[in-house]
Write an enzyme that holds these catalytic residues in place. Structure first.
Site, short mmCIF file in Angstrom:
data_model
loop_
_atom_site.label_atom_id
_atom_site.label_comp_id
_atom_site.label_asym_id
_atom_site.label_seq_id
_atom_site.Cartn_x
_atom_site.Cartn_y
_atom_site.Cartn_z
N VAL A 1 0.83 -1.19 0.00
CA VAL A 1 0.00 0.00 0.00
C VAL A 1 0.88 1.26 0.00
O VAL A 1 0.39 2.36 0.11
CB VAL A 1 -0.97 0.02 1.20
CG1 VAL A 1 -1.98 -1.09 1.07
CG2 VAL A 1 -0.21 -0.11 2.53
N ASP A 2 2.19 1.05 -0.11
CA ASP A 2 3.09 2.21 -0.17
C ASP A 2 3.83 2.19 -1.51
O ASP A 2 3.51 1.42 -2.39
CB ASP A 2 4.07 2.18 1.01
CG ASP A 2 4.83 0.85 1.09
OD1 ASP A 2 4.73 0.04 0.15
OD2 ASP A 2 5.53 0.64 2.10
#
Ligand code: WTA
Length: 678
Positions: free
Chosen positions: A545-546
């Site tokens: 998610v980064d």
């Protein structure tokens, strides 16, 4: 229209079937260490409710020179920055040595003649068998040599080597004398190597003349020379000892450029050292190693692991996840340059006294059957590899696999990225002949060992799902607002509570450690991954998610790639995004804006790719470079990566609202460029 709905239904059914539960074969279950979900639940409950009893009992099976204070809990930790500094300590006050537990303990208990490593070189016929006594003696010789060169407890030693037995031996030798090893994957460039040497100011560099990778020869020593030159230029720093392993098979000594007075030949120096070396007894929380990994911001992070907790976690996860039992032949195809090679080549198997294959080469040399040949030759029973390799071997056809006798296999594993259902089924059916459970193991450099995984004899598998947490691991799934969710859900994967194998800090930067992993949601370790949880508790990872991409299981920072791209003098601005790649899982797609007046050309694309190769290494080179007259930005100047991802994936209908951009016309230009192959 009706046809297309029919088709959609059909693929939905296929998808359901592909992901249906696959039960454990009875035969396997009856002989497994953990035979049922109930048995697991019982142990899991104890590991969470009474960690001192659970981990204390396991840890006491190792040799401790002095026991930790058993009147106190086995660990103390704080994950909540609001309560004070982040810390995590296990078996505090205990003294041990991981090398002693991995080697001496087995030799002292009469298992010295057992084979520790079945080393298979790049070329067929080039092989070596090392018993536990052999590995111990070689380790002691190197340990003595390092001591002679002044290396002491706490000193950093950089290791930049291919998969020769001397690589794990070098790690063990460091551990024996209390030095902190920092292994740098042999695919990293001179720039990256220099950065890592400088970051920890390592006074020793252990490396190798060259290595054969398939039909190619990679001259590591040339890269070492360049890196050491960079160290001098950047910080007037040079390691005091540069020890080079003479890999005659790859390049003759006479062809290796030598810096007299600095470079030393490993074999010449170490040969005369004694094969007996006393052990440095280390406190459980003393550092064991540094391993640099990519984060969402540019600079690599030196993840630091300590001795006691890591040792216990590596050994325990190895045993249960792979259902390791005496007599098994284990093979993990990773490189010791990554965490998988640390925990499941160097430490986990040796701590369990296992026999393992260590392979120097590549899966397709000299033929696409090489891996399967090795499994047949050594009767490998547990095989652990990466989904990307499975996909690329699947593409070469079943015949390379089926012509070999793989009946020795009983457990298969995957690591590093999600495995898609199609590749899972191929692995299960063709390699495992439907007989072998597949453990899809989720974990990270920071977690030290496997965290979410099937236990192969205990519950049904689900293709693509890592299923349930290992002992002592408490996953939680947060929603957008950081609220912990119950039952079936999807969201951010975090871990509550401490486990023994967890990294303790980032080398020299505890503040960054706390900020990276413990600030977003105080009280929890933030993994950076998203996941889905089903009603039965199974967890399926859904990706980062980064700004980290996972290319062929290699973790790469988008920020680092962008800064490497802009190191080319004609690149004004760049933005890189991930896109789905059939074999690699994810690939890198880079949008590049050139400086005024620069002319786009194929040659320039190649030059820009070469800049990434130079700054990071070949594995980080973008698959695609698209010229971008401009990049889509918000009015405050933030690059809208969401839009770039859609363009890279040809999802032109899903670009969303672009009206808030500073210059919406840029998007059209990029779409046109993509369609036209810019
Ligand atoms: C990804 C490798 C899905 C994940 C051991 C994680 C996975 C990152 C899996 C860590 C898996 C690893 N399923 N994704 N079984 N295993 N990952 O530090 O995104 O190189 O955060 O450690 O790889 O990569 P690292």
């Amino acid at each position: 229209m009706a046809g297309s709905i029919g088709l959609q239904l059909c693929s939905a059914v296929e998808e359901r079937e592909e992901r249906a539960l696959v039960p454990v074969p009875r035969e396997f279950q009856s002989r497994a260490l953990i035979k049922s979900r109930e048995q697991y639940e019982e142990m899991y409950k104890q590991s969470i409710q009474d960690p001192s009893r659970f981990w204390g009992k396991i840890a006491s099976q190792f040799y401790w020179h002095r026991m930790w204070d058993t009147s106190k809990p086995v660990f103390r930790s704080n994950f909540d920055i609001r309560q004070g500094p982040i810390f995590n300590e296990w078996f505090k006050g205990g003294f041990t040595n991981i090398c002693y537990n991995a080697l001496d303990k087995h030799v002292n208990e009469g298992r010295g003649e057992q084979v520790a490593m079945l080393w298979e070189g790049n070329d067929v016929g080039h092989e070596m068998r090392l018993t536990y006594s052999d590995v111990l003696q070689k380790t002691c010789q190197l340990a003595n040599y390092l001591r002679k060169r002044g290396v002491k407890k706490g000193d950093r030693v950089c290791i930049y080597m291919p998969m020769v037995p001397e690589l794990p031996i070098a790690m063990l030798a460091c551990a024996r004398i209390g030095a902190i090893h920092s292994v740098i994957f042999g695919g990293f460039s001179a720039e990256s190597l220099a950065g890592r040497i400088l970051d920890c100011k390592s006074d020793v560099l252990l490396s190798c003349s060259a290595v054969q990778r398939g039909a190619k020869v990679l001259n590591l020593k040339v890269i070492v020379d360049e890196a050491l030159q960079l160290c001098l230029e950047k910080e007037s720093f040079q390691p005091g000892t540069v020890l080079i392993y003479d890999n005659k098979n790859a390049v003759p000594r006479s062809k290796v450029k030598w810096v007299a007075g600095r470079d030393l030949w490993w074999q010449d120096e170490v040969r005369s050292c004694s094969t007996v070396a006393p052990v440095e007894w280390m406190e459980a929380e003393d550092p064991l190693f540094l391993l640099y990994t990519s984060g969402s911001t540019g600079k690599p992070k030196g993840v630091l692991h300590t001795i006691g907790g890591y040792m216990v976690y590596a050994a325990t996860s190895f045993e249960y996840v792979f259902d390791y039992q005496p007599g098994d032949i284990f093979w993990c195809t990773a490189d010791c340059g990554w965490i998988t090679g640390h925990t499941y080549i160097c430490y986990g198997p040796l701590l369990n006294g296992a026999t393992q294959v260590v392979f120097e080469g590549v899966p397709t040399y000299p033929s696409p059957s090489r891996w399967w040949e090795i499994i047949e030759k050594y009767k490998v029973s547990i095989f652990y590899t990466a989904p990307t390799a499975i996909r690329s071997l699947e593409a070469l056809g079943d015949k390379h696999v089926t012509k070999h006798n793989l009946s020795s296999l009983r457990v298969l594993g995957t690591v590093g990225e999600a495995i898609n259902a199609k590749a899972w089924h191929w692995y299960h059916r063709v390699v495992g002949q439907g007989r072998c459970p597949i453990v899809d193991t989720w974990w990270q450099t920071e977690t030290g060992g496997i965290m979410i995984t099937p236990l192969p004899g205990a519950w049904s598998l689900k293709p693509g799902s890592a299923t349930l947490p290992f002992f002592g691991v408490q996953p939680v799934v947060l929603d957008q607002d950081g609220k912990e969710q119950d039952g079936p859900c999807s969201g951010y994967l975090c871990i509550k509570g401490a486990w023994p194998g967890m990294a303790r800090t980032l080398y020299g930067d505890h503040k960054r450690f706390a900020e990276t992993y413990f600030t977003t949601w105080p009280g929890l370790y933030v993994t950076g991954d998203g996941c889905q949880r089903e009603a039965n508790g199974y967890i399926t990872l859904t990706g980062r998610v980064d700004d980290v991409v996972n290319v062929s299981g290699h973790r790469i920072s988008i920020g680092e790639v962008e800064s490497a791209l802009t190191s080319h003098k004609l690149c004004a601005e760049t933005a890189a995004v991930a896109f789905d790649h059939d074999v690699k899982g994810q690939g890198i797609y880079a949008f590049v804006t050139l400086v005024e007046g620069a002319k786009p050309s194929e040659q320039l694309k190649n030059e820009i790719k070469a800049a990434v190769r130079k700054e990071i290494g070949s594995f980080a080179v973008p698959d695609v470079i698209q010229w971008a007259p401009g990049l889509p930005k918000t009015r405050s100047g933030k690059i809208m990566r969401r839009i770039l991802r859609k363009i890279a994936a040809n999802q032109f209908d899903e670009l969303g609202d672009v009206s808030s951009l500073a210059d919406p016309a840029v998007v059209e230009q990029l779409v046109e460029g993509k369609r036209g192959g810019a």
